[in-house]
Scaffold this active site. Structure first.
Site, PDB file in Angstrom:
ATOM      1  N   GLU A  15      18.339   0.287   1.467  1.00  0.00           N
ATOM      2  CA  GLU A  15      17.094  -0.083   2.163  1.00  0.00           C
ATOM      3  C   GLU A  15      16.378  -1.182   1.404  1.00  0.00           C
ATOM      4  O   GLU A  15      16.218  -1.098   0.178  1.00  0.00           O
ATOM      5  CB  GLU A  15      16.204   1.161   2.264  1.00  0.00           C
ATOM      6  N   HIS A  16      15.959  -2.212   2.153  1.00  0.00           N
ATOM      7  CA  HIS A  16      15.273  -3.379   1.577  1.00  0.00           C
ATOM      8  C   HIS A  16      16.155  -4.094   0.551  1.00  0.00           C
ATOM      9  O   HIS A  16      15.658  -4.656  -0.423  1.00  0.00           O
ATOM     10  CB  HIS A  16      13.921  -2.987   0.974  1.00  0.00           C
ATOM     11  N   THR A  17      17.451  -4.046   0.778  1.00  0.00           N
ATOM     12  CA  THR A  17      18.386  -4.800  -0.062  1.00  0.00           C
ATOM     13  C   THR A  17      18.939  -6.011   0.683  1.00  0.00           C
ATOM     14  O   THR A  17      19.478  -6.917   0.063  1.00  0.00           O
ATOM     15  CB  THR A  17      19.583  -3.922  -0.482  1.00  0.00           C
ATOM     16  N   SER A 106      15.145  -1.372  17.698  1.00  0.00           N
ATOM     17  CA  SER A 106      15.153  -1.692  19.123  1.00  0.00           C
ATOM     18  C   SER A 106      15.049  -3.199  19.337  1.00  0.00           C
ATOM     19  O   SER A 106      15.650  -3.724  20.281  1.00  0.00           O
ATOM     20  CB  SER A 106      14.028  -0.953  19.845  1.00  0.00           C
ATOM     21  N   SER A 107      14.340  -3.919  18.476  1.00  0.00           N
ATOM     22  CA  SER A 107      14.224  -5.369  18.707  1.00  0.00           C
ATOM     23  C   SER A 107      15.558  -6.062  18.404  1.00  0.00           C
ATOM     24  O   SER A 107      15.964  -6.967  19.134  1.00  0.00           O
ATOM     25  CB  SER A 107      13.069  -5.986  17.917  1.00  0.00           C
ATOM     26  N   ASP A 151      20.242  -5.199  10.644  1.00  0.00           N
ATOM     27  CA  ASP A 151      20.095  -4.538  11.941  1.00  0.00           C
ATOM     28  C   ASP A 151      21.011  -5.175  12.977  1.00  0.00           C
ATOM     29  O   ASP A 151      21.711  -4.492  13.725  1.00  0.00           O
ATOM     30  CB  ASP A 151      18.645  -4.633  12.422  1.00  0.00           C
ATOM     31  N   TYR A 200       5.941  -5.394   5.289  1.00  0.00           N
ATOM     32  CA  TYR A 200       7.306  -5.859   5.029  1.00  0.00           C
ATOM     33  C   TYR A 200       7.322  -7.193   4.265  1.00  0.00           C
ATOM     34  O   TYR A 200       7.996  -7.334   3.235  1.00  0.00           O
ATOM     35  CB  TYR A 200       8.063  -5.990   6.355  1.00  0.00           C
TER      36      TYR A 200
HETATM   37  C1  GLA Z   1      13.991  -3.723   8.704  1.00  0.00           C
HETATM   38  C2  GLA Z   1      14.624  -5.110   8.661  1.00  0.00           C
HETATM   39  C3  GLA Z   1      16.000  -5.044   7.986  1.00  0.00           C
HETATM   40  C4  GLA Z   1      15.906  -4.349   6.633  1.00  0.00           C
HETATM   41  C5  GLA Z   1      15.142  -3.030   6.737  1.00  0.00           C
HETATM   42  C6  GLA Z   1      14.876  -2.407   5.399  1.00  0.00           C
HETATM   43  O1  GLA Z   1      14.752  -2.874   9.512  1.00  0.00           O
HETATM   44  O2  GLA Z   1      14.753  -5.620   9.963  1.00  0.00           O
HETATM   45  O3  GLA Z   1      16.531  -6.333   7.880  1.00  0.00           O
HETATM   46  O4  GLA Z   1      15.308  -5.193   5.693  1.00  0.00           O
HETATM   47  O5  GLA Z   1      13.891  -3.186   7.389  1.00  0.00           O
HETATM   48  O6  GLA Z   1      16.057  -2.046   4.783  1.00  0.00           O
END
Ligand code: GLA
Length: 359
Positions: A15-17, A106-107, A151, A200
């Site tokens: 996550e957040h990598t 969803s986006s 995503d 974010y």
């Molecule tokens: C959102 C962003 C992804 C990712 C996650 C965190 O979903 O769209 O690219 O950074 O947060 O892991």
């Protein structure tokens, strides 16, 4: 009439990598955005079962709606135009069984389904990860969020029963078999967030401030054992953000190996460590997410952690298939007692195939 489908995703770990070219391990899920469309014509005309009104944009993505989901459609069309797609439109109807704002992308699923259909309309093709990168640029163009590629990539290259171990820097991936006797429980806090208004971008800026300490390496290339030395002299907040990212990259590799070895105990520990790091170092959890993770563990989930950007949204839990309904019910009930103002939601999902035309 042709039908296209793009799934949402649950990030299993990592996550957040992605926005610093790191490692992630998401899965596409069996919930998706679907588009039924007649291909051709000068414009993109879309209705959505989830929203009133009609979105009309030129096939080259000019004419950008001021707000709403039409911005994503226009941005995808504009990015495809820049990539050389012939401006051929379509007229269609969108439907979705993906909850919005829960952190299930969803986006991204909307971007990917529109991109897939527009590519078909013009018989234009890009390799899946290039299309994912294009959709990521569209997300930035539409709402200015500097998100990573995870995503859109998960939505495009997912495989039933598998997670996707993706290196967001080198842009290579492999599928990782998930335990066949487990399902994914996605349990939503009922706390809505939109990336546009969440922290974010702020977290990402704080992380960027620490990167010069790496001397050109990406965080995924830093040894966890070397971290204290690397972080010496870095300000406290950027140092915490970077510590999360470096340790999380290592956890992704460890988790992929644990899935491979069917080591469920290790997966549980890695998910717990990931959540703690997102809570304490990256600081994107909220008390509701922390509570859901605890409750899932107490109810007997094999592994649980927040999934997605955080600041609200959902947790992902791996649960034995035979116990999953009971676990979901127990967590939901206990959560409602603790947070009577929120409406939680439990989705039982399986890892699914990535986007494409439904034949
Ligand atoms: C959102 C962003 C992804 C990712 C996650 C965190 O979903 O769209 O690219 O950074 O947060 O892991």
């Amino acid at each position: 009439m042709r039908t296209f489908r793009a799934p949402g995703r649950a990030n299993l770990i990592g996550e957040h990598t992605d926005h610093t070219d790191g490692l992630v391990l998401p899965a596409a899920i069996d919930r998706a955005v679907t588009l039924e469309a007649d291909l051709g014509g000068p414009a993109i005309v879309l209705r959505s079962a989830q929203a009133d009104g009609e979105v009309v944009v030129a096939a080259d993505g000019s004419q950008v709606p001021a707000d709403g989901w039409g911005r994503f459609v226009a941005a995808v069309a504009a990015e495809l135009d820049a990539a050389g797609r012939e401006p051929i439109g379509l007229r269609g109807q969108l439907a979705s069984d993906l909850p919005q704002g829960s952190g299930l992308s969803s986006s991204a699923a909307l971007e990917v389904v529109v991109a897939t259909a527009l590519c078909a309309a013009a018989e234009f093709e890009l390799p899946p990860l290039e299309l994912a990168a294009l959709c990521r640029r569209a997300e930035y163009r539409a709402v200015g969020v500097p998100s990573g590629i995870m995503d859109q990539a998960a939505s495009l290259v997912g495989r039933a029963g598998h997670g996707v171990l993706l290196d967001c820097g080198v842009l290579t991936y492999e599928h990782v078999l998930l335990p066949e006797d487990h399902v994914l429980l996605l349990i939503d806090t009922g706390v809505r967030r939109q990336l546009e208004t969440s922290g974010y971008a702020q977290r990402s800026d704080e992380l960027q401030a620490a990167l010069p300490a790496l001397g050109g390496r990406r965080p995924a290339e830093v040894d966890v054992g070397d971290l204290d030395r690397v972080l010496r002299g870095v300000d406290a907040i950027p140092a915490r953000r970077l510590r999360h990212v470096v340790t999380e990259n290592a956890r992704v590799l460890a988790a992929a190996a644990a899935f491979e070895a069917h080591d469920l105990a290790a997966i549980g520990e890695l998910f717990a460590a990931s959540h703690a790091s997102l809570r304490d170092d990256y600081e994107v959890t909220i008390p509701e997410l922390d509570a859901l993770v605890d409750l899932a563990g107490e109810a007997g989930a094999t592994a649980a952690r927040m999934t997605g950007a955080g600041f609200g949204g959902a947790i992902v839990a791996l649960a034995p298939a035979a116990e999953a309904d009971r676990i979901g019910d127990e967590v939901e009930e206990a959560y409602r007692r603790r947070f009577p103002d929120h409406t939680p939601m439990v989705l039982r999902c399986l890892a699914a195939d990535g986007a494409g035309e439904v034949t």
